[in-house]
Design an enzyme around this catalytic site. Structure first.
Site: not given
Ligand code: MN
Length: 379
Positions: A61, A86, A90-91, A152, A272
């Site tokens: 990812h 990134h 957070e993780d 992301d 179109d």
């Molecule tokens: Mn992410």
């Protein structure tokens, strides 16, 4: 339990990493490759026990997000490093201070911004749009935060298949109402249309599949039509010594869907379905004159609809878009939209903000520089 071949996975991770380096290479200054390698190693280590919902190694990812930053937005080393890292704050156990110590204050600030955007959505309330807008205002000192966030989101949308249905619905609608308009605002046309198409794919799969199939079913006759239409234009451009390419591209699935819906018509009646784009290679000083010269050639062969002439060269759109559009009648009585622009204008139209900066480094008159439209961007 799915059996995983760790050795195969390791090879695949390295393959993706090398692709990233290869594509970034033209942008790198000395020492940059080392920094990217370090970010890759730190991210791989931090995420090593984690997997995506699809079962794939998590590091795919951030690698894909970094790749989108390079390939589709045209961002440089700082953004690549931030994209790779990134999700670590957070993780994983890594703290912002670790990032700052290892990669400097700029990267840490960007990651802090990205982590805060994620926090905004945890409340999941109707306040979202408002919170989001406020968040953008506070982050507007570094637009890279928003660009990486869009990368992301694009990767998350491309891999939304493996998410449970309720998440698909939530992420899908956020994408439509927050991220696609944001990409539009930043002039990232291809990301905007892909986000809209993916939104449709998950929200109304039947319509999405139907329109996609019709677009591919009609490809042969469409290409034939386009070829007939552009041949005299090509010949004349060549005769006059232009350097150019002509592309005929179908409109996005979502925009066709929208027309069918708002005008309440079947696919066959969306007239179109595609636009012809003439992209010329010319000096900056000569751009405007050259585009009007092409316009004159096109309208020598085909009758233009005077109500559909759009001159976004003299007056660019607020997001920086420049192009000359006309709608002309083909031999078979079908109206065709023709977009005329230079290579520079096309780059900016497709890739937005970052492309502006690329051209800014070349000598351009003050008034055409991106600062003017950027400053009004996030108000
Ligand atoms: Mn992410």
């Amino acid at each position: 339990m799915i059996k995983v071949d760790i050795e195969e996975e390791r090879k695949e991770i390295l393959k993706r990493y090398r692709k990233l380096l290869r594509l970034a290479k033209p942008l790198l200054k000395s020492g940059d490759a080392k920094l990217i390698k370090k970010a890759f190693n730190v991210a791989s280590e931090a995420h090593k026990e984690m997997r995506r919902k699809s079962g794939e190694p998590y590091i795919y990812h951030p690698l894909e997000v970094a790749l989108i930053c390079v390939e589709e937005i045209g961002l440089g080393t700082t953004s690549i490093v931030a994209a790779l890292l990134h999700d670590v704050v957070e993780d994983t156990d890594m703290e912002l201070e670790d990032i700052e110590r290892e990669f400097g204050v700029k990267v840490a600030q960007i990651i802090d911004g990205l982590t805060k955007i994620a926090g905004v959505f945890d409340y999941g309330s109707s306040q979202q749009a408002e919170n989001f807008r406020k968040m953008l205002l506070t982050l507007s000192d570094d637009v890279r935060v928003i660009l990486i966030k869009l990368a992301d989101r694009l990767n998350n949308m491309r891999t939304l298949d493996s998410m449970p249905r309720h998440k698909q619905l939530k992420i899908g609608s956020e994408t439509k109402y927050l991220y696609a308009p944001l990409a539009h605002r930043l002039g990232l046309y291809s990301i905007k249309s892909e986000l809209e198409d993916l939104h449709l794919k998950f929200m109304d799969n039947e319509a999405y599949e139907y329109i996609s199939k019709r677009i591919s079913d009609t490809r042969v006759s469409r290409n034939k039509f386009i070829k007939t239409f552009i041949t005299p234009i090509e010949n004349e451009l060549q005769a006059q010594g232009f350097k150019f390419v002509i592309k005929g591209r179908p409109k996005s699935v979502y925009s066709i869907y929208n027309k069918m819906k708002t005008q309440n018509i079947p696919f066959e009646e969306v007239f179109d379905l595609f636009a012809i784009r003439v992209i010329i290679d010319t000096s900056y000083e000569n751009e405007k004159a050259a585009c009007w010269q092409v316009y004159s050639i096109v309208t020598d062969f085909y009758r233009p609809n005077p109500n559909r002439l759009r001159d976004w060269i003299s007056t660019p759109r607020a997001n920086g878009y420049e192009s000359l559009h006309t709608t002309a009648m083909s031999q078979t009585g079908q109206w065709v939209e023709v977009q005329i622009r230079t290579q520079r204008m096309d780059d900016i139209a497709e890739r937005g903000y970052a492309a502006h900066w690329k051209y800014k480094e070349k000598k351009m008159p003050q008034k055409k520089q991106p600062v003017a439209w950027m400053s009004g961007l996030l108000k």
